[in-house]
Design an enzyme around this catalytic site. Structure first.
Site, PDB file in Angstrom:
ATOM      1  CE1 TYR A  18      39.743  16.621  43.104  1.00  0.00           C
ATOM      2  CE2 TYR A  18      39.625  18.868  42.259  1.00  0.00           C
ATOM      3  CZ  TYR A  18      40.032  17.554  42.123  1.00  0.00           C
ATOM      4  OH  TYR A  18      40.719  17.172  40.999  1.00  0.00           O
ATOM      5  CB  SER A 255      34.338  30.360  51.341  1.00  0.00           C
ATOM      6  OG  SER A 255      33.700  30.345  50.079  1.00  0.00           O
ATOM      7  CE  LYS A 256      34.718  22.988  47.870  1.00  0.00           C
ATOM      8  NZ  LYS A 256      34.148  21.896  47.051  1.00  0.00           N
ATOM      9  NE  ARG A 257      30.689  32.376  46.773  1.00  0.00           N
ATOM     10  CZ  ARG A 257      29.836  31.722  47.527  1.00  0.00           C
ATOM     11  NH1 ARG A 257      30.156  31.439  48.780  1.00  0.00           N
ATOM     12  NH2 ARG A 257      28.671  31.337  47.071  1.00  0.00           N
TER      13      ARG A 257
END
Length: 548
Positions: A18, A255-257
């Site tokens: 995404y 961050s996606k993390r």
């Protein structure tokens, strides 16, 4: 590049998931700059890193941009004179440019193995120096490259970076200089024949006649590499504007993390308290125990979005919104998200904050973009969204809610327009559509899956006599013929006066009986929305809990 050239900017995401909010802001600033200057906004999909591409990700990226209201003039789905608009379909252009550089002496073949390069890096580390690829004194020929391929070696093409200083003029940061010798000879064609990012982006920007490159500051260090390649190929050099990064409010990079980090902490907390095991985790997300263990050991890739969501739902963790889709599924209005993103690193002047996309278009200019990183203040976004919700028409709220329901799935999904409008009106003052679901959603669930809050039951129903109130109230409601908010409120008021109790002493047991919690719209409105037959069923279900 001539100042008379038409303004053409591009947003070039990779199809790996995404759209990140930082990428969305980059797209927005490019869109605003193009529209402000009667230019063209182009979408290009950078998909040459085949191993990282995710099936369906391109469609998701484009859907996120459309949800935000950013339309493009050229792109993979709309075409244009400078296509194709997927790098995977532009291979011939990269091959031709690489061949030109090889023939002109600006590039050369290299076939170091991964083991050889790692050994050189370790040697540099041992000597306390920074590893830099050393160009061979005698450059390999095409015949040498062919022999290396026959031997199974990885053959790449490296660009000969000139040993000279370079100054890049940035429209935001001013002149940025890089000393001679700072850059090593970079790989421009990988061993599989596909171009690296640094090479493909240069070739594409030339062939698509990009006039301005607006991108994040993390790409600033790449710019001298790109300019050197442009010069070697005789390309124009576009104008550059490197925008500040988007950080969390605590100064860390978004961050996606972060999503995995939050859910992982919640899971580990349950395990620490001996309330959960790795077997529980594997069952909850539908994966092997080994995969669950790897995820716990910080291998984020072991869980996809649906598995992460399942883990969060089971543990009660709240996943932080990082991608545009997250905000869509959390019930934000796209116009509010856009407005908020525009304010991260850009100022329209004065104290103005609430702006439509068209107003932003008229106010936008590169010289108002900040040099320092912007902070993603979620409280501010929530405040802006609340403002937009309060100003939206019933028709706009209905349409936005239906979009939210389509991606999030809610108890209100199947309501007709009139009922949905009424439900939204009852929640006046809500911040996001999730608030609507929390407040009225239980009224639209099947009667047999109402979840009772244990603390509310203990406090209101058991300690404060809520069960007794419900028993006395049941015949009153059963005999009430006019099931309207006004009639219900009147009956409850009469009951309170006859029994010497306060309205809250009656309303709260009723709320728990029909929703399982102590939160709902005004009690008369809640019962009317639920309907008499279902109200009586839920009251009996609640009373049955005492008997059990």
């Amino acid at each position: 590049m001539s100042s008379a050239d038409p303004i053409r900017v591009r947003f070039a995401p990779s199809p790996t998931g995404y759209l990140h909010v930082g990428g969305a802001r980059t797209a927005l600033f490019n869109w605003l700059f193009a529209r402000r200057n009667d230019g063209q906004f182009i979408i290009r999909i950078e998909d040459t890193d085949i191993d990282r591409n995710i099936p369906g990700a391109e469609e998701k990226l484009l859907a996120d941009l459309r949800w935000l209201g950013l339309q493009w003039d050229e792109g993979p789905d709309v075409g244009g004179d400078r296509g194709p608009y997927r790098q995977s379909e532009r291979r011939a252009l990269y091959d031709e440019a690489a061949d030109r550089l090889l023939k002109s002496g600006h590039a050369y073949y290299a076939f170091d193995t991964a083991e050889e390069l790692n050994a050189k890096r370790k040697d540099a580390e041992t000597r306390g120096t920074v590893f830099k690829y050393q160009r061979p004194k005698k450059l390999p020929t095409a015949a040498d490259a062919d022999r290396a391929r026959e031997q199974g070696k990885p053959v790449v093409v490296r660009f000969k970076v000139p040993d000279e200083a370079i100054t890049i003029h940035d429209e935001i940061l001013g002149d940025v200089s890089f000393a001679a010798g700072e850059l090593e000879d970079l790989v421009i064609v990988k061993s599989n024949g596909w171009p690296t990012y640094h090479f493909a982006v240069v070739v594409d920007d030339e062939h698509m006649r990009i006039s301005h490159v607006l991108r994040a500051q993390e790409h600033l260090m790449n710019t001298p590499k790109h300019v050197f390649i442009m010069r070697a190929l005789g390309y124009r050099v576009p104008k550059f504007a490197h925008m500040p990064l988007v950080f969390n409010i605590d100064g860390t990079k978004m961050s996606k993390r972060d999503k995995h980090k939050v859910v992982r902490a919640s899971v580990k907390d349950l395990m620490k308290k001996a309330k959960w095991t790795v077997n529980d985790l594997s069952r909850a997300v539908g994966c092997s125990v080994e995969s669950a263990e790897r995820w716990l050991d910080k291998v984020d890739g072991e869980f996809d979005a649906s598995q992460l969501s399942a883990a969060a739902m089971t543990t009660g963790a709240i996943i932080p919104e990082i991608d545009v889709h997250d905000f869509r599924a959390a019930g934000y209005l796209p116009e509010a998200v856009l407005n908020f993103l525009a304010l991260i690193g850009w100022s329209p002047g004065g104290d103005r904050e609430i702006m439509s996309l068209e107003e932003m278009r008229g106010l936008f200019s590169i010289d108002r973009i900040n040099k320092t990183p912007g902070r993603f203040d979620r409280d501010k976004l929530l405040s802006i969204n609340t403002t937009y919700v309060g100003a939206a028409s019933p028709e706009r709220l209905r349409a936005a809610y239906r979009d939210y329901a389509a991606v999030a799935g809610t108890p209100l999904s199947g309501l007709d327009d009139a009922t949905l409008d009424h439900a939204l009106k009852l929640c006046k003052g809500f911040r996001t559509f999730r608030d609507v679901d929390a407040k009225v959603g239980p009224l639209f669930l099947p009667d047999d899956i109402v979840m009772f809050d244990a603390d509310a039951v203990a406090k209101v129903m058991e300690k404060k006599g809520g069960y007794g109130i419900l028993e006395k109230l049941t015949p009153v409601l059963t005999g009430l013929a006019d099931w309207t908010p006004a009639a219900i409120d009147g009956a409850l008021k009469a009951f309170c006066e006859a029994n010497g109790v306060k309205l809250n002493d009656v309303a709260q047991p009723l709320r728990i009986a029909i929703t399982g919690r102590t939160v709902s719209p005004a009690i008369g409105e809640s019962l009317a929305l639920l309907g008499k037959p279902r109200t009586m069923v839920r009251i009996q279900q609640c009373l049955a809990r005492r008997a059990a």
